[in-house]
Design a protein around this motif. Structure first.
Motif, mmCIF file in Angstrom:
data_model
loop_
_atom_site.group_PDB
_atom_site.id
_atom_site.type_symbol
_atom_site.label_atom_id
_atom_site.label_comp_id
_atom_site.label_asym_id
_atom_site.label_seq_id
_atom_site.Cartn_x
_atom_site.Cartn_y
_atom_site.Cartn_z
ATOM 1 N N GLN A 257 0.828 -1.209 0.000
ATOM 2 C CA GLN A 257 0.000 0.000 0.000
ATOM 3 C C GLN A 257 0.863 1.259 0.000
ATOM 4 N N LYS A 261 0.582 0.187 -4.504
ATOM 5 C CA LYS A 261 0.074 -1.058 -5.094
ATOM 6 C C LYS A 261 -1.160 -1.513 -4.315
ATOM 7 N N LYS A 263 -4.295 -2.526 -5.147
ATOM 8 C CA LYS A 263 -4.992 -3.777 -5.498
ATOM 9 C C LYS A 263 -4.221 -4.997 -5.004
ATOM 10 N N ASP A 264 -2.900 -4.925 -5.050
ATOM 11 C CA ASP A 264 -2.075 -6.027 -4.552
ATOM 12 C C ASP A 264 -2.123 -6.109 -3.030
ATOM 13 N N LEU A 266 -4.658 -5.214 -1.043
ATOM 14 C CA LEU A 266 -5.988 -5.496 -0.509
ATOM 15 C C LEU A 266 -6.178 -6.927 -0.002
ATOM 16 N N TRP A 289 -9.902 0.975 0.132
ATOM 17 C CA TRP A 289 -11.183 1.072 -0.581
ATOM 18 C C TRP A 289 -11.430 2.500 -1.067
ATOM 19 N N LEU A 292 -9.552 2.930 -4.211
ATOM 20 C CA LEU A 292 -10.167 2.174 -5.303
ATOM 21 C C LEU A 292 -11.556 2.681 -5.675
#
Length: 329
Positions: A257, A261, A263-264, A266, A289, A292
């Motif tokens: 994070q 990154k 999405k990686d 999460l 979130w 995203l």
């Protein structure tokens, strides 16, 4: 990186090193580890009705209060630990419990509080080790004390080195983990990592817990130093070695994070939450979130983070409140 820590930081480190305040093995440790807190509370209350000074029950009661995280119960926890010592003066875990409670009181109370408790905290851990030389969680806490406390209150690197030498005589593995903590303090990240990773803790749950905490400390220090590739390796190793622990997955999620990154990160944060919910994981999930674009999930995560006990640190709490206000606005 090497800075003189405030007293409040010192006790935050001490509390971290003891593994969320869990003392050396006692009758209720397995239930606490399984987070069956209501079951522990019931069993402890039942035990204390027939044996009001039972050391295992009194130690477990202090741990339940620390896990609950309510500052207004810390004086109660201190009295319970003192009762444990009064009636079980030769019980190592009673003395360690007092050190853990007073360390938490000092951390919550600020600098003046820390100064008033510092001697008792040091002496509690020293007494715990004197009574049980194999109490490695108390050794770890005393090590952090020596590394972070100023000399005028009994800290100092020379005392830390002496503790390492003394510990090696009892357990080379435990001594190596203390050496890794000293290497980390001296910013020798490569040696700290290699020393900590080389220790075989398969035959000792207590040492395994110590190793897990040392590696986690190294990983978070590497994040602070922006050494992200090294941090990822440490946290991935933690995931492999301790798949039932939050430390590796949370650290790996945080590392990814911090590099953007999201999405990686999460799935690692979600795995961490599934293992053990806490305010910091929920806060990071809220940030993820939010990044995203999922406002509903972000709001829910921030709300849970803000209502969780033990609560977020002041700076993180303020940011969570600010983000939540923006998301709702």
């Amino acid at each position: 990186m090497k800075t003189k820590h405030s007293f409040s930081t010192l006790f935050a480190l001490i509390c971290l090193s003891t593994g969320s305040h869990i003392a050396q093995a006692h009758e209720y440790e397995a239930l606490i580890k399984a987070k069956k807190y209501a079951e522990v509370e019931k069993a402890v209350s039942l035990k204390l009705t027939t044996e009001p000074n039972n050391p295992d029950a009194l130690v477990a009661k202090t741990e339940l209060i620390l896990i609950e995280g309510k500052e207004n119960r810390l004086d109660e926890a201190a009295k319970i630990a003192e009762q444990c010592i009064a009636y079980n003066a030769k019980n190592s875990e009673c003395h360690e419990a007092l050190g853990n409670v007073l360390g938490t009181k000092a951390m919550r109370g600020g600098v003046m509080s820390a100064i008033s408790y510092v001697g008792k905290i040091r002496d509690s851990f020293k007494k715990a080790i004197e009574l049980n030389p194999n109490n490695f969680s108390a050794r770890s806490s005393l090590m952090q004390f020596y590394l972070q406390a100023p000399g005028f209150v009994g800290g100092g690197k020379d005392k830390a080195k002496d503790l390492i030498v003394e510990t090696i005589k009892i357990s080379p593995s435990a001594g190596a983990l203390l050496q890794a903590s000293l290497d980390l303090y001296e910013e020798n990240f490569d040696r700290a990592s290699s020393v900590a990773l080389a220790v075989n803790t398969s035959q000792s749950e207590s040492l395994a817990k110590h190793q897990r905490n040392v590696l986690s400390n190294i990983g978070h220090a590497l994040i602070s130093e922006k050494k992200m590739a090294q941090a990822e390796k440490i946290f991935q190793e933690l995931c492999n070695r301790f798949p039932d622990s939050i430390h590796g997955f949370y650290g790996l999620g945080k590392t990814l994070q911090e590099q953007g990154k999201v999405k990686d990160a999460l799935p690692h944060l979600e795995k961490s939450l599934a293992i053990e919910a806490n305010a910091n994981v929920l806060y990071r999930l809220g940030k993820a979130w939010q990044s995203l674009g999922d406002k509903v999930k972000a709001i829910a995560a921030f709300e849970k983070a803000l209502s969780f006990k033990p609560e977020l640190a002041k700076k993180t709490k303020a940011d969570a409140e600010e983000q939540l206000k923006a998301l709702r606005g």
